[in-house]
Write a protein that holds these residues in place. Structure first.
Motif, mmCIF file in Angstrom:
data_model
loop_
_atom_site.group_PDB
_atom_site.id
_atom_site.type_symbol
_atom_site.label_atom_id
_atom_site.label_comp_id
_atom_site.label_asym_id
_atom_site.label_seq_id
_atom_site.Cartn_x
_atom_site.Cartn_y
_atom_site.Cartn_z
ATOM 1 N N ARG A 1 6.513 -9.082 -3.630
ATOM 2 C CA ARG A 1 7.847 -8.960 -3.027
ATOM 3 C C ARG A 1 8.433 -7.574 -3.287
ATOM 4 O O ARG A 1 9.004 -6.944 -2.399
ATOM 5 N N GLY A 2 8.291 -7.114 -4.528
ATOM 6 C CA GLY A 2 8.803 -5.796 -4.871
ATOM 7 C C GLY A 2 8.128 -4.698 -4.066
ATOM 8 O O GLY A 2 8.791 -3.787 -3.555
ATOM 9 N N LEU A 3 6.806 -4.781 -3.951
ATOM 10 C CA LEU A 3 6.088 -3.774 -3.171
ATOM 11 C C LEU A 3 6.496 -3.802 -1.705
ATOM 12 O O LEU A 3 6.573 -2.754 -1.057
ATOM 13 N N SER A 4 6.773 -4.981 -1.194
ATOM 14 C CA SER A 4 7.177 -5.074 0.218
ATOM 15 C C SER A 4 8.537 -4.426 0.453
ATOM 16 O O SER A 4 8.872 -4.075 1.582
ATOM 17 N N MET A 5 9.298 -4.231 -0.615
ATOM 18 C CA MET A 5 10.609 -3.596 -0.499
ATOM 19 C C MET A 5 10.523 -2.074 -0.542
ATOM 20 O O MET A 5 11.516 -1.388 -0.304
ATOM 21 N N THR A 6 9.346 -1.545 -0.846
ATOM 22 C CA THR A 6 9.204 -0.098 -0.991
ATOM 23 C C THR A 6 8.598 0.580 0.230
ATOM 24 O O THR A 6 8.450 1.803 0.227
ATOM 25 N N GLY A 7 8.226 -0.196 1.215
ATOM 26 C CA GLY A 7 7.639 0.397 2.415
ATOM 27 C C GLY A 7 7.344 -0.663 3.451
ATOM 28 O O GLY A 7 7.674 -1.834 3.278
ATOM 29 N N ASP B 1 4.669 -2.863 6.109
ATOM 30 C CA ASP B 1 3.514 -3.729 5.853
ATOM 31 C C ASP B 1 2.240 -2.927 5.607
ATOM 32 O O ASP B 1 1.433 -3.288 4.748
ATOM 33 N N GLU B 2 2.056 -1.852 6.344
ATOM 34 C CA GLU B 2 0.850 -1.033 6.157
ATOM 35 C C GLU B 2 0.815 -0.445 4.748
ATOM 36 O O GLU B 2 -0.231 -0.450 4.091
ATOM 37 N N HIS B 3 1.948 0.031 4.282
ATOM 38 C CA HIS B 3 2.028 0.565 2.918
ATOM 39 C C HIS B 3 1.710 -0.524 1.894
ATOM 40 O O HIS B 3 0.938 -0.297 0.956
ATOM 41 N N THR B 4 2.296 -1.694 2.087
ATOM 42 C CA THR B 4 2.056 -2.807 1.156
ATOM 43 C C THR B 4 0.577 -3.170 1.117
ATOM 44 O O THR B 4 0.014 -3.363 0.035
ATOM 45 N N MET B 5 -0.053 -3.236 2.274
ATOM 46 C CA MET B 5 -1.484 -3.546 2.324
ATOM 47 C C MET B 5 -2.303 -2.475 1.617
ATOM 48 O O MET B 5 -3.254 -2.775 0.891
ATOM 49 N N THR B 6 -1.933 -1.219 1.784
ATOM 50 C CA THR B 6 -2.661 -0.115 1.163
ATOM 51 C C THR B 6 -2.559 -0.172 -0.354
ATOM 52 O O THR B 6 -3.561 -0.026 -1.057
#
Length: 79
Positions: free
Chosen positions: A42-48, A50-55
């Motif tokens: 959840r935290g990572l999804s707040m930083t960018g 979907d592509e960023h989160t997947m990376t």
């Protein structure tokens, strides 16, 4: 996992259980890792986007896979 015939991989099965618990929190599986994984994702999804989160999560899931693969091979948690 059944749809793509991935049920014979114990490491992948364990990760699927953890993700199920993190996503649904229905206590279907004993997955104490689920709340922590949920918070991290959840935290990572707040930083960018979907592509960023997947990376950025690819190494995380690669590490989880390797940990549970070795657990299955050794019959215990790896050191």
């Amino acid at each position: 996992m059944r749809r793509y015939d991935l049920t014979t991989d114990p490491a992948l099965a364990r990760i699927a259980e953890i993700i199920h618990e993190a996503d649904l929190d229905d206590e279907r599986f004993d997955a104490p890792e689920a709340p922590g994984l949920d918070v991290v994702l959840r935290g990572l999804s707040m930083t960018g986007d979907d592509e960023h989160t997947m990376t950025v999560t690819k190494p995380l899931f690669d590490g989880l896979y390797e940990y549970y693969r070795r657990t299955a091979l050794l019959g215990r948690e790896p050191a």
